[in-house]
Structures are given as structure tokens and as C-alpha cells.
Scaffold this motif. Structure first.
Motif, PDB file in Angstrom:
ATOM      1  N   LEU A   7       0.819  -1.208   0.000  1.00 38.43           N
ATOM      2  CA  LEU A   7       0.000   0.000   0.000  1.00 38.43           C
ATOM      3  C   LEU A   7       0.859   1.268   0.000  1.00 38.43           C
ATOM      4  N   LEU A   8       2.057   1.166   0.540  1.00 36.37           N
ATOM      5  CA  LEU A   8       2.933   2.336   0.574  1.00 36.37           C
ATOM      6  C   LEU A   8       3.550   2.638  -0.798  1.00 36.37           C
ATOM      7  N   ILE A   9       3.725   1.618  -1.620  1.00 36.37           N
ATOM      8  CA  ILE A   9       4.342   1.832  -2.932  1.00 36.37           C
ATOM      9  C   ILE A   9       3.509   2.802  -3.772  1.00 36.37           C
ATOM     10  N   PRO A  10       2.187   2.595  -3.949  1.00 38.41           N
ATOM     11  CA  PRO A  10       1.416   3.588  -4.721  1.00 38.41           C
ATOM     12  C   PRO A  10       1.345   4.953  -4.048  1.00 38.41           C
ATOM     13  N   LEU A  11       1.359   4.968  -2.713  1.00 36.82           N
ATOM     14  CA  LEU A  11       1.339   6.236  -2.003  1.00 36.82           C
ATOM     15  C   LEU A  11       2.601   7.042  -2.296  1.00 36.82           C
ATOM     16  N   VAL A  12       3.739   6.408  -2.243  1.00 36.09           N
ATOM     17  CA  VAL A  12       5.003   7.082  -2.541  1.00 36.09           C
ATOM     18  C   VAL A  12       5.029   7.511  -4.008  1.00 36.09           C
ATOM     19  N   ALA A  13       4.513   6.660  -4.902  1.00 39.56           N
ATOM     20  CA  ALA A  13       4.469   7.019  -6.322  1.00 39.56           C
ATOM     21  C   ALA A  13       3.554   8.223  -6.549  1.00 39.56           C
ATOM     22  N   ALA A  14       2.423   8.286  -5.859  1.00 35.08           N
ATOM     23  CA  ALA A  14       1.502   9.412  -6.010  1.00 35.08           C
ATOM     24  C   ALA A  14       2.131  10.703  -5.487  1.00 35.08           C
ATOM     25  N   ILE A  15       2.824  10.618  -4.394  1.00 38.73           N
ATOM     26  CA  ILE A  15       3.504  11.808  -3.859  1.00 38.73           C
ATOM     27  C   ILE A  15       4.589  12.271  -4.827  1.00 38.73           C
ATOM     28  N   GLY A  16       5.338  11.308  -5.355  1.00 36.06           N
ATOM     29  CA  GLY A  16       6.371  11.659  -6.336  1.00 36.06           C
ATOM     30  C   GLY A  16       5.779  12.281  -7.586  1.00 36.06           C
ATOM     31  N   ALA A  17       4.647  11.746  -8.054  1.00 37.32           N
ATOM     32  CA  ALA A  17       3.992  12.306  -9.241  1.00 37.32           C
ATOM     33  C   ALA A  17       3.479  13.716  -8.962  1.00 37.32           C
ATOM     34  N   GLY A  18       2.969  13.941  -7.768  1.00 39.54           N
ATOM     35  CA  GLY A  18       2.505  15.276  -7.409  1.00 39.54           C
ATOM     36  C   GLY A  18       3.643  16.279  -7.353  1.00 39.54           C
ATOM     37  N   LEU A  19       4.766  15.865  -6.801  1.00 39.57           N
ATOM     38  CA  LEU A  19       5.927  16.759  -6.754  1.00 39.57           C
ATOM     39  C   LEU A  19       6.443  17.059  -8.150  1.00 39.57           C
ATOM     40  N   TRP A  20       6.513  16.031  -8.982  1.00 38.57           N
ATOM     41  CA  TRP A  20       6.981  16.240 -10.349  1.00 38.57           C
ATOM     42  C   TRP A  20       6.012  17.144 -11.117  1.00 38.57           C
ATOM     43  N   GLY A  21       4.729  16.941 -10.942  1.00 37.85           N
ATOM     44  CA  GLY A  21       3.740  17.773 -11.621  1.00 37.85           C
ATOM     45  C   GLY A  21       3.824  19.222 -11.211  1.00 37.85           C
ATOM     46  N   SER A  22       4.023  19.461  -9.928  1.00 37.60           N
ATOM     47  CA  SER A  22       4.144  20.850  -9.479  1.00 37.60           C
ATOM     48  C   SER A  22       5.445  21.477  -9.986  1.00 37.60           C
ATOM     49  N   TRP A  23       6.501  20.678 -10.096  1.00 39.23           N
ATOM     50  CA  TRP A  23       7.764  21.186 -10.630  1.00 39.23           C
ATOM     51  C   TRP A  23       7.626  21.468 -12.126  1.00 39.23           C
ATOM     52  N   ALA A  24       6.922  20.609 -12.853  1.00 43.23           N
ATOM     53  CA  ALA A  24       6.779  20.781 -14.297  1.00 43.23           C
ATOM     54  C   ALA A  24       5.906  21.991 -14.631  1.00 43.23           C
ATOM     55  N   ASN A  25       4.965  22.340 -13.772  1.00 43.11           N
ATOM     56  CA  ASN A  25       4.061  23.464 -14.036  1.00 43.11           C
ATOM     57  C   ASN A  25       4.503  24.762 -13.380  1.00 43.11           C
ATOM     58  N   ARG A  26       5.710  24.810 -12.904  1.00 40.39           N
ATOM     59  CA  ARG A  26       6.175  26.025 -12.226  1.00 40.39           C
ATOM     60  C   ARG A  26       6.265  27.160 -13.224  1.00 40.39           C
ATOM     61  N   THR A  27       6.159  28.358 -12.727  1.00 42.06           N
ATOM     62  CA  THR A  27       6.313  29.525 -13.585  1.00 42.06           C
ATOM     63  C   THR A  27       7.793  29.764 -13.801  1.00 42.06           C
TER      64      THR A  27
END
Length: 54
Positions: A7-27
Motif C-alpha cells: 500500500l505504501l508503494i502507490p502512495l510514494v508514487a503518487a507523492i512523487g507524481a505530485g511533486l513532479w507535476g508541481s515542478w513541471a508546471n512552475r512559472t
């Protein structure tokens, strides 16, 4: 305990995806295209000289 790890594997992947998404959409800071455009204009002028020099 193994179920918790699965259960922790998808949680860590989701957190990583959220961080990457916020980094990719930065101004980003807008750079000026001045030097690139000046270089391109010089290239075009040189190509025109080559063509007319024949």
C-alpha cells in the motif's frame, strides 16, 4: 506487514507524481530571445551573401 508495504508503494508514487507535476508546471522566468534572433539574422545574411556571390 507485507500488505502495508504494497500500500505504501502507490502512495510514494503518487507523492512523487505530485511533486513532479508541481515542478513541471512552475512559472519560469521569461528569457529574452535577443541574442538568438541576432545570431539567426547574421546567419541569414551570410547565406544571402553566399547565394549572391556565385
Amino acid at each position: 506487514m507485507a500488505a502495508l508495504a504494497w500500500l505504501l508503494i502507490p502512495l510514494v508514487a503518487a507523492i512523487g507524481a505530485g511533486l513532479w507535476g508541481s515542478w513541471a508546471n512552475r512559472t519560469r522566468k521569461v528569457r529574452s530571445d535577443g541574442p538568438e534572433l541576432i545570431g539567426y539574422a547574421r546567419f541569414r545574411e551570410a547565406m544571402e551573401r553566399e547565394r549572391t556571390g556565385r
